[in-house]
Design a protein around this motif. Structure first.
Motif, mmCIF file in Angstrom:
data_model
loop_
_atom_site.group_PDB
_atom_site.id
_atom_site.type_symbol
_atom_site.label_atom_id
_atom_site.label_comp_id
_atom_site.label_asym_id
_atom_site.label_seq_id
_atom_site.Cartn_x
_atom_site.Cartn_y
_atom_site.Cartn_z
ATOM 1 N N ILE A 1 0.830 -1.199 0.000
ATOM 2 C CA ILE A 1 0.000 0.000 0.000
ATOM 3 C C ILE A 1 0.875 1.264 0.000
ATOM 4 N N ALA A 2 2.130 1.104 0.499
ATOM 5 C CA ALA A 2 3.034 2.279 0.537
ATOM 6 C C ALA A 2 3.583 2.633 -0.844
ATOM 7 N N ALA A 3 3.160 1.861 -1.888
ATOM 8 C CA ALA A 3 3.712 2.127 -3.231
ATOM 9 C C ALA A 3 3.418 3.558 -3.681
ATOM 10 N N TYR A 4 2.287 4.115 -3.216
ATOM 11 C CA TYR A 4 1.976 5.495 -3.660
ATOM 12 C C TYR A 4 3.059 6.474 -3.196
ATOM 13 N N LYS A 5 3.747 6.103 -2.093
ATOM 14 C CA LYS A 5 4.783 7.021 -1.584
ATOM 15 C C LYS A 5 6.015 7.060 -2.500
ATOM 16 N N SER A 6 6.122 6.048 -3.384
ATOM 17 C CA SER A 6 7.264 6.065 -4.314
ATOM 18 C C SER A 6 7.196 7.292 -5.218
ATOM 19 N N CYS A 7 5.968 7.773 -5.481
ATOM 20 C CA CYS A 7 5.842 8.975 -6.328
ATOM 21 C C CYS A 7 6.533 10.156 -5.650
ATOM 22 N N LEU A 8 6.376 10.228 -4.324
ATOM 23 C CA LEU A 8 7.007 11.334 -3.586
ATOM 24 C C LEU A 8 8.524 11.170 -3.597
ATOM 25 N N ILE A 9 8.969 9.902 -3.493
ATOM 26 C CA ILE A 9 10.424 9.651 -3.544
ATOM 27 C C ILE A 9 10.971 10.096 -4.905
ATOM 28 N N ILE A 10 10.254 9.697 -5.965
ATOM 29 C CA ILE A 10 10.722 10.054 -7.321
ATOM 30 C C ILE A 10 10.797 11.575 -7.460
ATOM 31 N N ARG A 11 9.714 12.253 -7.009
ATOM 32 C CA ARG A 11 9.672 13.727 -7.157
ATOM 33 C C ARG A 11 10.876 14.372 -6.492
ATOM 34 N N GLN A 12 11.179 13.882 -5.275
ATOM 35 C CA GLN A 12 12.303 14.492 -4.545
ATOM 36 C C GLN A 12 13.644 14.171 -5.192
ATOM 37 N N LEU A 13 13.791 12.921 -5.631
ATOM 38 C CA LEU A 13 15.062 12.539 -6.271
ATOM 39 C C LEU A 13 15.301 13.388 -7.516
ATOM 40 N N ILE A 14 14.236 13.562 -8.311
ATOM 41 C CA ILE A 14 14.382 14.310 -9.567
ATOM 42 C C ILE A 14 14.641 15.789 -9.279
ATOM 43 N N LYS A 15 13.943 16.303 -8.253
ATOM 44 C CA LYS A 15 14.170 17.702 -7.876
ATOM 45 C C LYS A 15 15.638 17.932 -7.489
ATOM 46 N N LYS A 16 16.246 16.902 -6.903
ATOM 47 C CA LYS A 16 17.646 17.047 -6.473
ATOM 48 C C LYS A 16 18.636 16.683 -7.586
ATOM 49 N N GLY A 17 18.115 16.465 -8.792
ATOM 50 C CA GLY A 17 18.999 16.282 -9.949
ATOM 51 C C GLY A 17 19.317 14.840 -10.293
ATOM 52 N N ALA A 18 18.654 13.874 -9.623
ATOM 53 C CA ALA A 18 18.939 12.460 -9.933
ATOM 54 C C ALA A 18 18.122 12.009 -11.156
ATOM 55 N N GLU A 19 18.590 10.933 -11.767
ATOM 56 C CA GLU A 19 17.862 10.289 -12.866
ATOM 57 C C GLU A 19 17.270 9.008 -12.280
ATOM 58 N N VAL A 20 15.992 8.752 -12.525
ATOM 59 C CA VAL A 20 15.362 7.603 -11.864
ATOM 60 C C VAL A 20 14.812 6.617 -12.901
ATOM 61 N N GLN A 21 15.158 5.363 -12.737
ATOM 62 C CA GLN A 21 14.583 4.291 -13.565
ATOM 63 C C GLN A 21 13.786 3.370 -12.650
ATOM 64 N N VAL A 22 12.478 3.280 -12.915
ATOM 65 C CA VAL A 22 11.636 2.426 -12.071
ATOM 66 C C VAL A 22 11.623 1.000 -12.604
ATOM 67 N N VAL A 23 11.792 0.050 -11.670
ATOM 68 C CA VAL A 23 11.556 -1.371 -11.968
ATOM 69 C C VAL A 23 10.473 -1.804 -10.981
ATOM 70 N N ILE A 24 9.372 -2.321 -11.473
ATOM 71 C CA ILE A 24 8.234 -2.614 -10.591
ATOM 72 C C ILE A 24 7.860 -4.091 -10.687
ATOM 73 N N THR A 25 7.437 -4.680 -9.583
ATOM 74 C CA THR A 25 7.004 -6.085 -9.624
ATOM 75 C C THR A 25 5.558 -6.140 -10.139
ATOM 76 N N PRO A 26 5.127 -7.339 -10.579
ATOM 77 C CA PRO A 26 3.723 -7.455 -11.026
ATOM 78 C C PRO A 26 2.761 -7.012 -9.913
ATOM 79 N N ALA A 27 3.035 -7.376 -8.658
ATOM 80 C CA ALA A 27 2.137 -6.979 -7.553
ATOM 81 C C ALA A 27 2.167 -5.461 -7.339
ATOM 82 N N GLY A 28 3.337 -4.854 -7.581
ATOM 83 C CA GLY A 28 3.467 -3.405 -7.428
ATOM 84 C C GLY A 28 2.490 -2.665 -8.341
#
Ligand code: PMT
Length: 398
Positions: free
Chosen positions: A15-42
């Motif tokens: 259920i905490a998967a929605y929080k990954s969006c916040l993680i991505i936003r912050q990482l990108i804001k700080k200049g990181a490049e993000v590649q998501v790999v997600i499981t079927p359940a994710g």
């Protein structure tokens, strides 16, 4: 600290998967490049469309990219990343990671990962407290992974309030802290020698040794990863020995004399030098211009001493510069190493012995003792990458 960093973000079915969006936003804001790999359940908890919109990259979930047979390479992802973060990490994914059950793209990516891995567990307290989950987390830590928990940033001994995923800003802060520690040599210049030297006998023959360059390259990578500018003076090593880090400048040499000249020129502008090369102490007095022919008689090659690079740099050393040497021994290890420490004016010496299995030339592992003027510390057998970390930790302590 996250500027330009490449992060693989693994998302699992919580259920905490929605929080990954916040993680991505912050990482990108700080200049990181993000590649998501997600499981079927994710994907049951958050859609790939949302994630690819946030990262501006297609989300990886299946082994095969399309029905045309093209596939996603977990190996390439493992080489691309500066860090892998699995947030949220369910009990099931943690168990599979601990036991190498590679039945989805996320776990295969984890198993191929060359970069440090951070795991933010997310589950209810009962699942979290279960001995199997605790054991799996400990196993993952023993493999060098970092477990991020609420409030601590690390795996805590008490379980109260645990299980819930750490808040996104704290997870990102853990990554930042990690990279800032890694940059502990920023602004420093380090000279490293690696590999063997070849001393020519004639156009087809030489006197050499078994050094592969692995130990020296591991040191160069470790220094560069910590932010140093590295001058790698490298004897003749296999073409498979490559340095891709932009902060490593490689100077290829062949003989001890060439290595000496390169080091002498560079050393005065360096903060430190680590002399890991296996330098020939002698070279043929004369190099034959033509291939020496077999006559049937005994053959004698007269040798002259080569310059002692370490001893010369030891004499040149100024206040504020650190000189680290190696000692490769076969007998009377400690007393020989102590003598070299003094004679060559090293700040510390790294002793490795050919008596220890898995240590020394060509192996992927090494077993060392670090000896200073008034101290000595033995280390267990480790990968050369891990050994390089121990040596650079000691360099930083000085
Ligand atoms: O390259 P690998 O296959 O990974 O193997 C790693 C290694 C075994 C080569 C490495 O761990 C190691 O021990 N390197 C030093 C080997 C050596 O030549 O040791 P030594 O005890 O002979 O020399 C003592 C020190 O003086 C070393 O720092 C050496 O670089 C330096 N030296 C030696 C002779 C010389 N003419 N000039 C020097 O600078």
């Amino acid at each position: 600290m996250l500027q330009g960093k490449k992060i693989v973000l693994g998302i699992t079915g919580s259920i905490a998967a929605y929080k990954s969006c916040l993680i991505i936003r912050q990482l990108i804001k700080k200049g990181a490049e993000v590649q998501v790999v997600i499981t079927p359940a994710g994907k049951e908890f958050i859609t790939p469309i949302t994630l690819s919109a946030l990262t501006s990259k297609p989300v990886i979930s299946e082994f095969f990219a399309q029905r045309d047979g093209t596939w996603h390479s977990h190996v390439d992802l493992g080489l691309w990343a500066d860090a892998m973060l699995i947030a949220p990490a369910t009990a099931s994914t943690i168990g599979k990671m601990a036991h190498g059950v590679a039945d989805n793209m996320l776990i295969t990516t984890y198993l191929s990962m060359k970069a440090p891995v951070f795991i933010a567990p997310a589950m209810d307290l009962d699942m979290y407290a279960h001995p199997s989950t605790q054991q799996n987390l400990k196993t993952l830590q023993s493999y060098g992974n970092h477990v991020i928990e609420p409030g601590t940033g690390f795996l805590a001994s008490k379980l109260e309030g645990k299980g819930r995923m750490e808040e996104p800003e704290n997870i990102v802060a853990c990554l930042e802290q990690f990279f800032s520690q890694q940059e502990s040599l920023r602004g420093k210049k380090v000279l490293i020698t690696a590999g063997p030297t070849y001393e020519k006998i004639d156009p087809v023959r030489f006197i050499g040794n078994y050094s592969s360059g692995k130990m020296g390259f591991a040191l160069a990578n470790e220094c560069a990863n910590r932010g140093a500018q590295v001058e790698l003076v490298c004897g003749p090593v296999s073409s498979s020995m490559q340095t891709n880090h932009p902060s490593i400048h490689r100077i290829n040499v062949e003989s001890a004399q060439e290595m000496f000249e390169a080091c002498k020129e560079l050393f005065s502008s360096m903060d430190s030098a680590i002399l890991c090369a296996a330098v020939a102490d002698f070279a043929p007095e004369k190099v034959a211009e033509q291939k020496i022919k077999r006559t049937g008689d005994e053959m004698v090659i007269r040798l002259k001493p080569n310059p002692d690079i370490a001893a010369s740099l030891g004499q040149m050393k100024k206040q504020g510069q650190t000189l680290v040497g190696f000692a490769l021994e076969t007998n009377d290890e400690e007393s020989n190493a102590q003598a070299k420490l003094k004679k060559k004016n090293f700040d510390f010496i790294v002793l490795n012995s050919l008596k220890d299995e898995g240590a020394g030339f060509r192996t992927d592992t090494n077993k060392i003792t670090i000896i200073t003027a008034d101290n000595k510390k033995d280390y267990p057998l480790k990968s050369k990458e891990e050994v390089a970390k121990d040596i650079i930790d000691e360099l930083e302590r000085l």
